[in-house]
Design a protein around this motif. Sequence first.
Motif, PDB file in Angstrom:
ATOM      1  N   LEU A 247      39.178  50.736  -9.687  1.00 34.55           N
ATOM      2  CA  LEU A 247      40.396  50.381  -8.951  1.00 34.55           C
ATOM      3  C   LEU A 247      41.312  51.598  -8.823  1.00 34.55           C
ATOM      4  O   LEU A 247      41.911  51.841  -7.767  1.00 34.55           O
ATOM      5  CB  LEU A 247      41.139  49.234  -9.651  1.00 34.55           C
ATOM      6  N   TYR A 248      41.391  52.373  -9.892  1.00 27.93           N
ATOM      7  CA  TYR A 248      42.223  53.580  -9.862  1.00 27.93           C
ATOM      8  C   TYR A 248      41.697  54.558  -8.802  1.00 27.93           C
ATOM      9  O   TYR A 248      42.454  55.088  -7.994  1.00 27.93           O
ATOM     10  CB  TYR A 248      42.223  54.235 -11.253  1.00 27.93           C
ATOM     11  N   ASN A 249      40.385  54.758  -8.796  1.00 23.18           N
ATOM     12  CA  ASN A 249      39.767  55.684  -7.839  1.00 23.18           C
ATOM     13  C   ASN A 249      39.963  55.216  -6.400  1.00 23.18           C
ATOM     14  O   ASN A 249      40.157  56.011  -5.488  1.00 23.18           O
ATOM     15  CB  ASN A 249      38.268  55.809  -8.153  1.00 23.18           C
ATOM     16  N   PHE A 250      39.936  53.910  -6.186  1.00 23.47           N
ATOM     17  CA  PHE A 250      40.048  53.361  -4.827  1.00 23.47           C
ATOM     18  C   PHE A 250      41.506  53.296  -4.365  1.00 23.47           C
ATOM     19  O   PHE A 250      41.797  53.534  -3.204  1.00 23.47           O
ATOM     20  CB  PHE A 250      39.433  51.962  -4.810  1.00 23.47           C
ATOM     21  N   PHE A 251      42.427  52.970  -5.284  1.00 22.85           N
ATOM     22  CA  PHE A 251      43.810  52.714  -4.867  1.00 22.85           C
ATOM     23  C   PHE A 251      44.802  53.818  -5.237  1.00 22.85           C
ATOM     24  O   PHE A 251      45.879  53.881  -4.655  1.00 22.85           O
ATOM     25  CB  PHE A 251      44.320  51.399  -5.478  1.00 22.85           C
ATOM     26  N   VAL A 252      44.477  54.639  -6.241  1.00 23.23           N
ATOM     27  CA  VAL A 252      45.507  55.566  -6.733  1.00 23.23           C
ATOM     28  C   VAL A 252      45.177  57.028  -6.430  1.00 23.23           C
ATOM     29  O   VAL A 252      45.931  57.690  -5.717  1.00 23.23           O
ATOM     30  CB  VAL A 252      45.746  55.380  -8.253  1.00 23.23           C
ATOM     31  N   TYR A 279      43.591  43.529 -17.364  1.00 28.14           N
ATOM     32  CA  TYR A 279      42.318  42.805 -17.266  1.00 28.14           C
ATOM     33  C   TYR A 279      42.187  41.835 -18.433  1.00 28.14           C
ATOM     34  O   TYR A 279      41.873  40.650 -18.254  1.00 28.14           O
ATOM     35  CB  TYR A 279      41.156  43.808 -17.282  1.00 28.14           C
ATOM     36  N   ILE A 280      42.456  42.339 -19.639  1.00 27.98           N
ATOM     37  CA  ILE A 280      42.270  41.496 -20.824  1.00 27.98           C
ATOM     38  C   ILE A 280      43.286  40.348 -20.832  1.00 27.98           C
ATOM     39  O   ILE A 280      42.930  39.187 -21.041  1.00 27.98           O
ATOM     40  CB  ILE A 280      42.377  42.361 -22.103  1.00 27.98           C
ATOM     41  N   ASP A 281      44.557  40.671 -20.544  1.00 25.33           N
ATOM     42  CA  ASP A 281      45.599  39.634 -20.549  1.00 25.33           C
ATOM     43  C   ASP A 281      45.317  38.529 -19.536  1.00 25.33           C
ATOM     44  O   ASP A 281      45.633  37.366 -19.771  1.00 25.33           O
ATOM     45  CB  ASP A 281      46.965  40.257 -20.216  1.00 25.33           C
ATOM     46  N   SER A 282      44.748  38.897 -18.396  1.00 28.40           N
ATOM     47  CA  SER A 282      44.558  37.904 -17.322  1.00 28.40           C
ATOM     48  C   SER A 282      43.151  37.340 -17.312  1.00 28.40           C
ATOM     49  O   SER A 282      42.806  36.582 -16.417  1.00 28.40           O
ATOM     50  CB  SER A 282      44.841  38.566 -15.975  1.00 28.40           C
ATOM     51  N   LYS A 283      42.318  37.740 -18.281  1.00 31.59           N
ATOM     52  CA  LYS A 283      40.902  37.355 -18.288  1.00 31.59           C
ATOM     53  C   LYS A 283      40.213  37.781 -16.984  1.00 31.59           C
ATOM     54  O   LYS A 283      39.499  37.013 -16.348  1.00 31.59           O
ATOM     55  CB  LYS A 283      40.743  35.855 -18.517  1.00 31.59           C
ATOM     56  N   GLY A 284      40.493  39.000 -16.574  1.00 34.45           N
ATOM     57  CA  GLY A 284      39.760  39.568 -15.444  1.00 34.45           C
ATOM     58  C   GLY A 284      40.218  39.131 -14.065  1.00 34.45           C
ATOM     59  O   GLY A 284      39.450  39.218 -13.102  1.00 34.45           O
ATOM     60  N   GLU A 285      41.476  38.683 -13.951  1.00 28.65           N
ATOM     61  CA  GLU A 285      41.998  38.314 -12.618  1.00 28.65           C
ATOM     62  C   GLU A 285      42.321  39.579 -11.834  1.00 28.65           C
ATOM     63  O   GLU A 285      43.181  40.371 -12.238  1.00 28.65           O
ATOM     64  CB  GLU A 285      43.301  37.515 -12.757  1.00 28.65           C
ATOM     65  N   ILE A 286      41.690  39.746 -10.681  1.00 25.60           N
ATOM     66  CA  ILE A 286      41.928  40.958  -9.903  1.00 25.60           C
ATOM     67  C   ILE A 286      43.364  40.996  -9.373  1.00 25.60           C
ATOM     68  O   ILE A 286      44.005  42.051  -9.359  1.00 25.60           O
ATOM     69  CB  ILE A 286      40.928  41.054  -8.727  1.00 25.60           C
ATOM     70  N   SER A 287      43.887  39.837  -8.972  1.00 27.34           N
ATOM     71  CA  SER A 287      45.253  39.858  -8.441  1.00 27.34           C
ATOM     72  C   SER A 287      46.238  40.303  -9.518  1.00 27.34           C
ATOM     73  O   SER A 287      47.188  41.034  -9.239  1.00 27.34           O
ATOM     74  CB  SER A 287      45.642  38.499  -7.860  1.00 27.34           C
ATOM     75  N   ALA A 288      45.995  39.907 -10.765  1.00 25.11           N
ATOM     76  CA  ALA A 288      46.890  40.322 -11.860  1.00 25.11           C
ATOM     77  C   ALA A 288      46.784  41.830 -12.098  1.00 25.11           C
ATOM     78  O   ALA A 288      47.786  42.506 -12.335  1.00 25.11           O
ATOM     79  CB  ALA A 288      46.540  39.555 -13.135  1.00 25.11           C
ATOM     80  N   MET A 289      45.565  42.347 -12.015  1.00 30.49           N
ATOM     81  CA  MET A 289      45.399  43.797 -12.202  1.00 30.49           C
ATOM     82  C   MET A 289      46.104  44.576 -11.092  1.00 30.49           C
ATOM     83  O   MET A 289      46.749  45.591 -11.343  1.00 30.49           O
ATOM     84  CB  MET A 289      43.911  44.165 -12.212  1.00 30.49           C
ATOM     85  N   LEU A 290      45.970  44.072  -9.852  1.00 29.76           N
ATOM     86  CA  LEU A 290      46.591  44.786  -8.734  1.00 29.76           C
ATOM     87  C   LEU A 290      48.115  44.672  -8.781  1.00 29.76           C
ATOM     88  O   LEU A 290      48.820  45.589  -8.358  1.00 29.76           O
ATOM     89  CB  LEU A 290      46.064  44.261  -7.393  1.00 29.76           C
ATOM     90  N   ARG A 291      48.611  43.543  -9.303  1.00 31.80           N
ATOM     91  CA  ARG A 291      50.074  43.400  -9.434  1.00 31.80           C
ATOM     92  C   ARG A 291      50.609  44.510 -10.351  1.00 31.80           C
ATOM     93  O   ARG A 291      51.580  45.185 -10.027  1.00 31.80           O
ATOM     94  CB  ARG A 291      50.426  42.016  -9.981  1.00 31.80           C
ATOM     95  N   VAL A 292      49.930  44.698 -11.468  1.00 32.64           N
ATOM     96  CA  VAL A 292      50.330  45.762 -12.398  1.00 32.64           C
ATOM     97  C   VAL A 292      50.165  47.133 -11.731  1.00 32.64           C
ATOM     98  O   VAL A 292      51.043  47.989 -11.815  1.00 32.64           O
ATOM     99  CB  VAL A 292      49.477  45.669 -13.689  1.00 32.64           C
TER     100      VAL A 292
END
Lengths: 466, 379
Positions: A247-252, A279-292
């Motif tokens: 995600l970092y490589n693709f978005f950042v 990832y761990i806090d959200s149990k792998g929710e992509i939307s939660a990772m992208l929000r952060v």
Amino acid sequence: MSGTDRELVAHLMRRAGFGATQDEIDILELRDYEDIVEDLLNPEQFPEPEEDVARRYWIALNNPDGPNYPAYWIYRMVNTLRPTEEKMALFWHHLFPTSAGKSSDPPSSNVQIETFRRNALADFETILLDLAKDPAMIYFLDNSENHNGEPNENWGRELLELFSMGVGNYTESDIKNAARAFTGWTFTQPIPLDPYARYPSEFLYLENDHDDGEKSFLGETGPFNGEDIIAIIVKQPATAKFLSRHLYNFFVADEPQVPAWDNVPPLDPDAIDILVKAYIDSKGEISAMLRVLFNSEFFKNGRFKKIKSPTELVVGTVKIAGGMKFPEPGHTGMADAAAAMGQGLQLPPTVEGWHTGKEWIDGGTLTERVNFAVNQLANTSADSTKKIVDYLSAEGGTASPNQLVEACVAATGCTNVTDETRSALIESAASEGVLSFNTETATKSSAARIASMLQSIVSSIEYQFA
Amino acid sequence: MVTKDAKKPTLVVVQLAGGNDFMNTIIPYSNGLYYDYRPTVRIAEDTVLPINDELAFNPNAAPLKELYDSGDMAIIQGVGYENSSRSHFRGMDIWHTCEPNSVATEGWVGKAIRELDPSGENSLTAINFGRGLPRAMVASGATATSIGDLDTYGLMTGVQAEQQRTQALDLFQRIYTPAIGTGPVQEYLARTGVDVLRGAEILKNGIATYSSNVEYADNPIAKSLRDVSRVHIADLGTRIFYTHHAGYDTHANELPTHPKLLTDLSRAINDFFRDLRNHNASENVVMLVFTEFGRRVQDNHSGTDHGAGGGAFVIGDRVNGGLHGAYPSLDLSDLEFGDLRHTYDFRGLYSSLLEQWMGVDSNPIVGGTYEQLPLLSRA
């Protein structure tokens, strides 16, 4: 709180989508940044692109199991009101690259892209499970040849190495056991749909071809099936880290190529830690990772640290020019252009996917990028030029070379131009004097100068960066 | 930069895309099985151009037969590899990378370029005529140029007005002038941009004086080979040219389409060599013509489906002309899933060209040692 800096909006929209026009930024800059992020992460509140007209023009789309049709995907990227959904579909295509070129008649790659879109922001377990059941993937990595007693390891290996954990985090025995767990996961043969087409293949589980013996996988033992393997994979810290780095490589910012990740540390280890925690806090929710990710400082500070992928360059430039609003026969050329720049959508070169960043660029691809962008902005009656004519003529009927350059830099989103480039552009503009909009002839020649200036900016080094 | 004195061996690769029907190109015209397998998509016995009692050229390939008869053309029969892929994409990939069992990213031509020009000092060492680079030419550290249209090659080609284009190019040159301290990626982009500009300039000046009394036909392969000829005659240090001729995927209507392809191809190749000879530029050129697979032995009443073993041609002044290898057996029991079984590994063909002509070690390029054919005699 009121509003968001224009350049930050432009950055967010380039990364989370395919860029925004000046008109779109005019509206978005009035809103708070976090609100814009929420809209991007909740695409279902916006309508899907209308398909009626597209299907009428591109009749191949009416075949549910038709050939891959990347021009349609590009058309969607240009016009969607759900940019992050489309961008994530592209992300999953980068991460799970499946080529429609393995045989002359493979299961539909369009169906797979539709699944990527549906799962754009879902949790990683759902995403991997749907991937494991996707006929195009099953065929691409030979899981249809993975039988009870005669395992084929292709899918099992890539699932671990390229799709979830990365090398160095599992053993050869884990691969063998994963392969055994996916025996019997295959797909139905396509049913002809007379006279022209086929119904798509569907996932098929053959219980009598499944090896239901005991398997040891990543330290756990049981009569595992494919679902169990994926459930174990998504619990691994290595998975959280691998996905975060992607995600970092693709978005950042551009990381080294994936095969180097095993021994080259991340560019920004703290950023990866933050994403891993999400990832761990959200149990792998992509939307939660992208929000952060989108709300982080490392993202906001990451402007122009990536080379645009060919798809980003094509779609972003078409949007700036105001093109491709309606389907037209020549639009297949857009997909051909991206392919000539090194990214044939639905035809990735290998299961490892495209090498990104600097590796997008060589003499041939740079020529394609420059000439494509220049041609898109050639038309003086295109939106891109007309809007600048309106803007520059609004004050007193003339505009300075400086104003011309600034308006064109803003319109192309190329606010990273260096001082040297900016002076070169201003000098070139100044050699032709002040722009006048006082007569029809003067306006026409000023419009031509605006188009030329836009062309010079989109052919610059700086424009290659997102 | 470019040494003009020594005429270095040069390779021209012509890729027939789609899978050429080898059986209808070099026809086993005296074998009854041919007519049994091909009730519809056959070439009538009384029209073929015999090579010997067994094999004959397709009547539309007369200009190739002329090269064959003068001893300048080698026919390599039964070229292929074990478990031939019937997929165009995968099949071409295998031919490009020499890796039938795994997916590789580096191509055989690219690896050869790296040997020929290790420091990448001439961006024109290898040129592809077409769009984008074929996988065959890609290898890290190998420089290759891709030219869509030689007459308009370069940057800003869509800018119509000459003065405007000159202005845009001047500005481009200024923006891409490498500046120290902008960062490694920016510097790489700058260098690449300047290389493209310089390459386009060298090409434009190089071909400016070309003239020829050979009148090429008006079709894509003729145009491509005329472009190859113009650049080769300009003597810009190019060692490998690559181009392709598309349309060989003749599943249907093969009888009207295949003859046209062979007519265009044969005449273009013949014209190309005549052109080179007229310019005293032929003796350092060898051409390889290949395709990703042959076609199904049995026709489908309109065309032929994807097959396996096929054939390739090697043409040039220094080529040992004639038939090489063995024509695959047509006996039903010898076929591989209804296709001709290959009799010679394509990596041996590449090795022969690399070692006997280009003078580079083939082992690391094709990934092993393969039987070579005596295809070339270097002066």
